[in-house]
Scaffold this motif. Structure first.
Motif, PDB file in Angstrom:
ATOM      1  N   GLY A  12       8.725   3.474  -4.439  1.00  0.00           N
ATOM      2  CA  GLY A  12       7.577   4.111  -3.804  1.00  0.00           C
ATOM      3  C   GLY A  12       6.921   3.239  -2.744  1.00  0.00           C
ATOM      4  N   GLU A  13       6.090   3.860  -1.958  1.00  0.00           N
ATOM      5  CA  GLU A  13       5.388   3.146  -0.890  1.00  0.00           C
ATOM      6  C   GLU A  13       4.404   2.148  -1.482  1.00  0.00           C
ATOM      7  N   GLN A  14       4.414   0.951  -0.943  1.00  0.00           N
ATOM      8  CA  GLN A  14       3.466  -0.089  -1.323  1.00  0.00           C
ATOM      9  C   GLN A  14       2.649  -0.416  -0.078  1.00  0.00           C
ATOM     10  N   ARG A  15       1.362  -0.629  -0.263  1.00  0.00           N
ATOM     11  CA  ARG A  15       0.503  -0.923   0.878  1.00  0.00           C
ATOM     12  C   ARG A  15      -0.081  -2.320   0.718  1.00  0.00           C
ATOM     13  N   ASP A  16      -0.089  -3.038   1.829  1.00  0.00           N
ATOM     14  CA  ASP A  16      -0.695  -4.365   1.888  1.00  0.00           C
ATOM     15  C   ASP A  16      -1.590  -4.355   3.118  1.00  0.00           C
ATOM     16  N   GLY A  17      -2.831  -3.924   2.920  1.00  0.00           N
ATOM     17  CA  GLY A  17      -3.728  -3.736   4.057  1.00  0.00           C
ATOM     18  C   GLY A  17      -3.202  -2.612   4.925  1.00  0.00           C
ATOM     19  N   PRO A  18      -3.045  -2.854   6.224  1.00  0.00           N
ATOM     20  CA  PRO A  18      -2.545  -1.801   7.113  1.00  0.00           C
ATOM     21  C   PRO A  18      -1.022  -1.646   7.075  1.00  0.00           C
ATOM     22  N   GLN A  19      -0.346  -2.564   6.407  1.00  0.00           N
ATOM     23  CA  GLN A  19       1.118  -2.545   6.353  1.00  0.00           C
ATOM     24  C   GLN A  19       1.617  -1.706   5.175  1.00  0.00           C
ATOM     25  N   TRP A  21       5.299  -0.837   2.982  1.00  0.00           N
ATOM     26  CA  TRP A  21       6.695  -1.190   2.774  1.00  0.00           C
ATOM     27  C   TRP A  21       7.225  -0.350   1.631  1.00  0.00           C
ATOM     28  N   PHE A  22       8.530  -0.182   1.594  1.00  0.00           N
ATOM     29  CA  PHE A  22       9.170   0.756   0.681  1.00  0.00           C
ATOM     30  C   PHE A  22      10.265   0.029  -0.107  1.00  0.00           C
ATOM     31  N   PRO A  23       9.878  -0.654  -1.190  1.00  0.00           N
ATOM     32  CA  PRO A  23      10.857  -1.453  -1.938  1.00  0.00           C
ATOM     33  C   PRO A  23      11.842  -0.601  -2.728  1.00  0.00           C
ATOM     34  N   ARG A  24      13.004  -1.170  -2.920  1.00  0.00           N
ATOM     35  CA  ARG A  24      14.041  -0.585  -3.770  1.00  0.00           C
ATOM     36  C   ARG A  24      14.515  -1.690  -4.701  1.00  0.00           C
ATOM     37  N   ALA A  25      15.069  -1.301  -5.832  1.00  0.00           N
ATOM     38  CA  ALA A  25      15.574  -2.279  -6.793  1.00  0.00           C
ATOM     39  C   ALA A  25      16.840  -1.742  -7.451  1.00  0.00           C
ATOM     40  N   CYS A  26      17.615  -2.648  -7.989  1.00  0.00           N
ATOM     41  CA  CYS A  26      18.831  -2.292  -8.716  1.00  0.00           C
ATOM     42  C   CYS A  26      18.471  -1.362  -9.874  1.00  0.00           C
TER      43      CYS A  26
END
Length: 70
Positions: A12-19, A21-26
């Protein structure tokens, strides 16, 4: 083994302030860690003691565990 779109879990989408990112994992590693977290959470969550089906954290961890067998 590299993580690909087909072999991964979208976290899912992760937010760090205005940024964003869309992490994926095994998939396998995510399921194993979610399984451990599910048991740790269920023992310490008052909502899970009453009715785990309405606990959003329990449901999210359960979905991550189930994704291994899709």
């Amino acid at each position: 083994m590299p993580v690909t779109v087909e072999s991964s879990v979208d976290l899912g989408e992760q937010r760090d302030g205005p940024q964003s990112w869309f992490p994926r994992a095994c998939r396998r590693d995510t399921a194993a860690r979610a399984h451990t977290a599910l048991f740790d959470h269920a023992h310490s969550c008052e909502q899970c003691t009453d009715d785990r089906d309405v606990c959003e954290i329990f449901r999210a961890l359960y979905r991550l565990v189930r994704q291994e067998w899709r």
